[in-house]
Design an enzyme around this catalytic site. Structure first.
Site, short mmCIF file in Angstrom:
data_model
loop_
_atom_site.label_atom_id
_atom_site.label_comp_id
_atom_site.label_asym_id
_atom_site.label_seq_id
_atom_site.Cartn_x
_atom_site.Cartn_y
_atom_site.Cartn_z
N LYS A 24 0.55 -1.29 -0.01
CA LYS A 24 -0.14 0.47 -0.78
C LYS A 24 0.91 1.36 -0.17
CE LYS A 24 -1.92 2.90 2.84
NZ LYS A 24 -1.82 4.07 1.58
N GLU A 32 9.31 1.06 10.73
CA GLU A 32 10.24 2.44 10.62
C GLU A 32 9.66 4.02 10.77
OE1 GLU A 32 13.70 1.64 10.60
OE2 GLU A 32 13.27 -0.57 9.93
N CYS A 66 13.44 10.87 6.97
CA CYS A 66 12.78 10.47 8.46
C CYS A 66 14.91 10.54 9.51
CB CYS A 66 13.01 9.47 8.87
SG CYS A 66 13.57 8.16 6.78
N GLU A 93 9.47 16.85 14.83
CA GLU A 93 9.74 15.76 13.95
C GLU A 93 9.12 17.17 13.22
OE1 GLU A 93 9.00 12.85 11.92
OE2 GLU A 93 10.89 12.13 11.57
#
Ligand code: NAD
Ligand code: MN
Length: 476
Positions: free
Chosen positions: A174, A249, A283, A380
């Site tokens: 997906k 992750e 990331c 983040e």
């Protein structure tokens, strides 16, 4: 160019059982690009059941040499289609073309690595009780769901799909709603290269609909996810109902630590791209710079000068280093962080504004005088924003580095070997580099500590993660 806009099911492009479509916007021009079919729960059920049949009726029992041959053929076909793959990510997410080509090549390389890994991954025989014989089997799991984000859509899809297939599983992939095109191309190219129908199904669609349906489907044995910590947490909760295997992750707030004994000039010149590459939507972005106080001022000066030289603009030009952000929403979210920094009195040493009138661009932004409790230091941002802070003492600095709930990546710059080893041991993160900014090597494990994730992608560790370990004892 011909864009893939339908689901990829059982080896062909299909429309959804529902009539839902997602409009893709080219982030560099803000113009509509394509309408892509969005899968619904009926499609998920059909895809998973057919993948299960493909697993039972052949893929899991295929001779290793045959699986190797097919995966090598996929790798070769990906290389032949490298330019098309690169163009699809250029158009749909504004990926600079030079990066898009590198990432297409990385995806092909990942298939090559796991094609070669198939026959080199096996169990053991173990001496146990006298008169008995004990051995382990590494067995495929069945159907694996892989759910991937939009920032590196093609290589991340490859580094989940290839080891899962190499280990003998079938896969439902997906892609993120914003970046379905290279995933659809992967399905199509892989099947044209000889992957049997049903072994890899590609279902674009919303996370809430397709993601939830996959994660709760009883035939899905493992969910391999890359994305935000928030959604990762939700997946882990849903997966806990039937103890599905998960690998996650997730986000990061990675440190870039520079000691005065390092080649800090080189660190200053190379560090801007360690956070601003992919317009900060990475990331592993080194978004917190810790710089030893004695070199703080000259370092900042060089860092800012290098930042101002970055070429921000049309991603189709080969010299462009930073393209637009992926969407209006992603830019708005980064701009909220900047508003917070302004309100808190941080100094903008560079950037902060929109460099072009059209397209979701945001200037690479360097923040100084950021407080340790400020959002820009703790959270983040997933945009082109860095905060630089001086430090006096190694131990104190490491406490601040490890105070983050994240632990994905990081860089350490020093020419003192003892210090490099000591600090590498102390930083709580899954991936580190000394005197460089690399994070991803096809052959080595990649993943996070703490809230940055669970399990590892890449290397032989990923193969382990796509198998169950069985122990068999035979009495003599
Ligand atoms: P996201 O979590 O919003 O989406 C990731 C994927 O999950 C998409 O395919 C999305 O459609 C799907 N999804 C959304 N809701 C879902 C649900 N309820 N159930 C199942 N799936 C669902 O992340 P994003 O915005 O696409 O990407 C940005 C985030 O990804 C950042 O936090 C970044 O740090 C992280 N990321 C991590 C890595 C890594 O390797 N650690 C790599 C790239 C990105
Ligand atoms: Mn998101």
């Amino acid at each position: 160019m011909n864009l893939p806009t339908q689901l990829f099911l059982d080896g062909t492009h299909r429309n959804s059982a529902s009539a839902h479509r997602t409009t893709l916007i080219n982030p560099a021009t803000e113009e509509p690009l394509a309408e892509v079919t969005a899968a619904d729960v009926t499609d998920v059920n059909a895809a998973v059941e057919s993948a299960q049949r493909a697993w039972e009726s052949g893929w899991r029992d295929l001779a290793p040499g045959k699986r190797t041959e097919i995966l090598f053929n996929v790798s070769r076909a990906l290389r032949e289609n490298l330019e098309r793959i690169a163009q699809l990510d250029l158009l749909s997410i504004g990926k600079p073309i030079s990066d898009a080509r590198d990432e297409a090549g990385l995806g092909a390389r990942v298939f090559e690595y796991y094609a070669g890994a198939v026959g080199k991954f096996f169990g053991q025989t173990i001496p146990v009780a006298r008169g008995g014989f004990d051995f382990t089997l590494r067995q495929s799991m069945g159907v694996v769901a892989t759910i991937v984000p939009w920032n590196f859509p093609f290589p991340i899809a490859c580094w989940k799909v290839a080891p899962a297939l190499a280990a003998g599983n079938c896969v439902v992939l997906k892609p993120a709603s914003l970046s379905p095109l290279t995933a659809l191309a992967l399905g199509e190219i892989a099947h044209a290269a000889g992957l049997p129908p049903g072994v890899l199904q590609v279902l674009p669609g919303s996370g809430a609909t397709v993601g939830d349906a996959l994660v709760t489907h009883p035939l899905i044995r493992k969910v391999s996810f890359t994305g935000s910590t928030e959604i990762g947490r939700r997946i882990m909760e849903l997966a806990s109902r039937d103890i599905k295997r998960v690998s996650l992750e997730l986000g990061g707030k990675s440190p870039n630590i520079i000691f005065s004994d390092a080649d800090w000039q080189r660190a200053a010149e190379t560090s801007p791209m360690s956070v601003f590459a992919n317009t900060g939507q990475d990331c592993c972005a080194r978004s917190r710079v810790f710089i030893e106080r004695s070199i703080y001022e000259p370092f900042v000066e060089k860092f800012v000068a290098a930042t101002k030289q970055l070429i921000v603009g049309d991603p189709s030009k080969p010299e462009t280093q930073l393209g637009p952000m992926v969407s209006a929403g992603q830019r708005a979210s980064a701009e909220e962080f900047l508003a917070d920094a302004r309100q808190r009195g941080s100094k903008f040493a560079s950037g902060g504004g929109r460099p072009h009138a059209k397209g979701f661009y945001l200037e690479p932004t360097v923040l100084l005088n950021v407080g340790k409790e400020d959002r820009c230091w703790r959270e983040e941002i997933f945009g082109p924003v860095v905060a630089i802070m001086p430090f006096d003492d190694e131990a104190q600095m490491l406490r601040e580095v490890n105070a983050s709930p994240y632990g994905l990546s990081g860089s350490i710059w020093t020419n003192n070997l003892q210090r490099a080893l000591r600090v590498s041991r102390a930083v709580q993160s899954g991936v580190l580099s000394v005197n460089s900014h690399s994070s991803v090597h096809v052959e080595a494990p990649f993943g996070g500590f703490k809230s940055s994730g669970l399990g590892r992608d890449l290397g032989m560790n990923a193969m382990e993660g796509y198998t169950e370990l069985k122990n068999v004892y035979v009495a003599e």
